[in-house]
Design a protein around this motif. Structure first.
Motif, short mmCIF file in Angstrom:
data_model
loop_
_atom_site.label_atom_id
_atom_site.label_comp_id
_atom_site.label_asym_id
_atom_site.label_seq_id
_atom_site.Cartn_x
_atom_site.Cartn_y
_atom_site.Cartn_z
N ASP A 72 74.10 114.52 35.22
CA ASP A 72 72.88 114.36 36.44
C ASP A 72 71.99 115.30 36.47
N THR A 93 72.22 106.15 43.48
CA THR A 93 72.29 107.07 42.61
C THR A 93 71.64 108.20 42.90
N ALA A 98 67.52 104.12 38.28
CA ALA A 98 68.58 104.69 37.43
C ALA A 98 68.39 104.30 36.01
#
Length: 134
Positions: A72, A93, A98
């Protein structure tokens, strides 16, 4: 090849249970649009939530290249270099795209996108190359 020593990564996302053939068809469309072939790819990349998605895993196996899953922190850092801001991606997301963030994060801190991501048949795909030409 045309990219010299640069590494090329395809960032991918897809809806649940997307088949590998759909993933590969979208990937091929993106590669062809940029003048590249499957052999030019070093790896595929996706976000942690999609790391076990069968179509993505199978596509990497068919191509014989790894499926990278940046964390992340890497994705958030790369997201600011993306070219697309998708409300659907942001909601799902927290990333503007993404697939673009995954491609950039897996390709390195100097990576750049070749074009905005393509969305086709439930698959998103973006190509990034490492930035060793500057």
């Amino acid at each position: 090849m045309g990219v010299g020593e640069a590494m090329m990564v395809a960032g991918l996302g897809c809806t649940q249970n997307t088949r590998a053939m759909a993933v590969l068809a979208t990937l091929d469309a993106v590669l062809e649009a940029q003048g590249f072939a499957r052999d030019d790819l070093a790896m595929l990349a996706t976000v942690p939530a999609k790391k076990d998605e069968p179509g993505l895993v199978e596509a990497a196996e068919i191509l014989g290249i790894p499926l990278a899953v940046p964390d992340d922190t890497q994705l958030k850092a790369a997201d600011s270099r993306g070219l697309t801001r998708s409300e659907a991606s942001l909601a799902a997301t927290g990333l503007g795209s993404a697939s673009e963030a995954a491609a950039l994060a897996a390709c390195g801190t100097q990576a750049r996108l070749l074009a905005p991501r393509l969305v086709q048949d439930g698959v998103t795909c973006a190509l990034a190359v490492s930035g060793d030409d500057e």
